[in-house]
Design an enzyme around this catalytic site. Structure first.
Site: not given
Ligand code: NAD
Length: 483
Positions: A223, A257
């Site tokens: 997602e 998102c």
């Molecule tokens: P992010 O990708 O930085 O982090 C999300 C999760 O991934 C966190 O729990 C983090 O600990 C983990 N993570 C970070 N680096 C990682 C790695 N190298 N390996 C494995 N896991 C890792 O995202 P964010 O800043 O928390 O959220 C914002 C983003 O999420 C935006 O791009 C937004 O569009 C997206 N988002 C999508 C949806 C959807 O339903 N499609 C919903 C909400 C947010």
């Protein structure tokens, strides 16, 4: 219930695999949870939410340093309760085995699809909706009979602690476990051999997660994010469109998102849209800095990123309209006013990255086909919003563009429809949760053939020059003479 399923971060590796091992062993000991067991798990999640909802709302507020309570209720608590209700109502039907038709050659047997839980589902949560994006996939996973491990976001630590407390109180560590920690924990987490992994987060991290899951051939639901466009048709009243866009863009100060990322308006209507948006936004948010209805930016780093993107646009020639209706000072807060950006060019960061905050570029277009081509020239977005009363043109948009979901004459709210799949396409994600598709996503659809006492193979099998086989093949070929 014990608090055994409060898992400390250290030591990372072994602790996580031990936790998963316990969940897997419990699943193997009880691999086919009944309808009643699943409903019981959903009911316990419901009870937990009802018990913790006020504390959760406060925790999210603390994590954001100002998140509108109504938004947490509207966009986190209520949709999870709605999702639980959906599955309680539809689960029996979804679990039912579905009969299928057999080819003639298998005459006498029966075919059905058996929907089986996958086992243990891993769920990785971002910070922007730290409750909904952890528990909504959990609802689908539990409904489909799975156990789960949830990795919360390190940027919403108060919420993470509370979710841990809530889950430990209402579930055993053989059912659902919450893991808290930073990127190093997330990295280890995504390397675990789950039976399915749901990752919600940014597209770049989604790539890393999919690579880690590939090592175990763990299927993923991604997602992700992206730039969700709004297209306003010339026939649609611009003031009405602006009011509707303000509703969705104002939520969580654009940190959603599916938040409108940029707006395309007919050439000649840019100024009218800007004026209407300023008016509608100022009406909803007459003050900002001390206004509890207007959400802050999650971290200083994210706020800096957004400010830098505004500065970058200005430096490259954009016109920026900051909407700050009562000229508030934002000193000592992480709030950021809404900014409309016009005269944008493609080299500006606001047109290259997902915005994820209170900035909205407004772009003119000449014909609807031009607007469609603009969208199609870019990564497939998570959502697309089209404003037009004409249904045929609405269908044209549906047919000629790709996106995870669509709202017509509306923004954002398709996420709240439980009876519909939610998920992206291509760079905005893959797989779905919510509704029937969510149940299927977390189930193995196992095709099963059951043979009765009569075994036709005895008459038609090798040696293949037998009469029955030839008769059957000739009959089949006659049937297939026409497609
Ligand atoms: P992010 O990708 O930085 O982090 C999300 C999760 O991934 C966190 O729990 C983090 O600990 C983990 N993570 C970070 N680096 C990682 C790695 N190298 N390996 C494995 N896991 C890792 O995202 P964010 O800043 O928390 O959220 C914002 C983003 O999420 C935006 O791009 C937004 O569009 C997206 N988002 C999508 C949806 C959807 O339903 N499609 C919903 C909400 C947010």
């Amino acid at each position: 219930m014990s608090v055994q399923n409060v898992v400390e971060i250290e030591p990372v590796g072994p602790a996580l695999s031990v936790v998963l091992g316990k969940l897997q062993a419990a699943y193997r000991a009880d691999p086919a949870p009944s309808y009643e067991q699943r409903v019981d798990r959903l009911s316990r999640l419901h009870a937990g939410l009802m018990e913790f909802k006020d504390k959760i709302i406060d925790a999210v507020d603390q994590d954001f340093d100002g998140r509108a309570h109504a938004e947490t209720m509207l966009a986190e608590i209520l949709p999870i309760l709605e999702g639980i209700r959906y599955y309680r109502k539809n689960l029996r039907k979804l679990m039912g085995q579905s009969k299928r038709h057999l080819p003639l050659m298998l005459m006498g047997a029966h075919a059905k699809v058996h929907y089986q839980p996958l086992g243990v589902v891993g769920i990785v949560v971002p910070w922007n909706f730290p409750v909904f994006l952890g528990l909504s996939p959990l609802v689908g996973a539990l409904a489909a009979g799975n156990r789960a491990m949830i990795k919360t976001s390190e940027f919403a630590p108060n919420t993470a602690d509370l979710l841990t407390e809530m889950i430990s109180k209402h579930f055993t560590d053989e059912e659902v476990v919450v893991i808290n920690g930073d990127v190093s924990v997330a990295t280890e987490f995504t390397k675990l051999p789950f039976d399915h992994l749901v990752f919600t987060g940014s597209t770049p991290v989604g790539r890393i997660v999919m690579r880690a899951a590939a090592e175990n051939l763990t299927p993923v639901t991604l997602e992700l994010g992206g730039k969700s466009p709004v297209i306003i048709h010339d026939d649609f009243e611009i003031e009405e469109a602006a009011k509707r866009v303000v509703f969705g863009k104002g939520l969580n100060a654009g940190q959603i998102c599916v938040s409108p990322d940029y707006v395309m308006v007919p050439r000649g209507k840019v100024d009218a849209f800007v004026a209407a948006f300023v008016k509608a936004f100022s009406h909803r948010y007459p003050t900002l800095a001390a206004n509890k209805d207007y959400t802050s930016i999650i971290t200083e780093r994210q706020r800096d990123r957004l400010v830098e993107n505004i500065e970058d646009a200005k430096a490259k020639g954009a016109t920026v309209t900051a909407i700050n209706p009562s000229n508030d000072s934002f000193e000592g807060t992480r709030k950021l006013p809404m900014h409309l950006v016009t005269d944008v060019t493609e080299d500006m960061r606001v047109m290259q990255e997902e915005i994820f905050g209170p900035i909205l570029p407004v772009i003119p277009y000449d014909t609807l086909d031009d607007a469609i081509a603009y969208v199609n020239d870019r990564d497939r977005p998570l959502a697309l919003y089209y404003f037009d009363w004409d249904k045929a043109r609405g269908e044209k948009i549906l047919n000629e563009t790709h996106s995870g979901g669509v709202c017509i004459n509306e923004v954002v709210t398709h996420v709240a429809v439980d009876d519909m799949p939610f998920g992206g396409v291509g760079p905005s994600g893959m797989g779905h949760y919510h509704g029937k598709e969510g149940f299927l996503n977390f189930s193995k659809a196992k095709g099963v053939v059951r043979k009765g006492k009569l075994d036709g193979n005895q008459c038609v099998g090798a040696p293949w020059d037998n009469k029955m086989f030839k008769l059957l093949v000739n009959f089949q070929l006659r049937r297939f003479r026409k497609p």
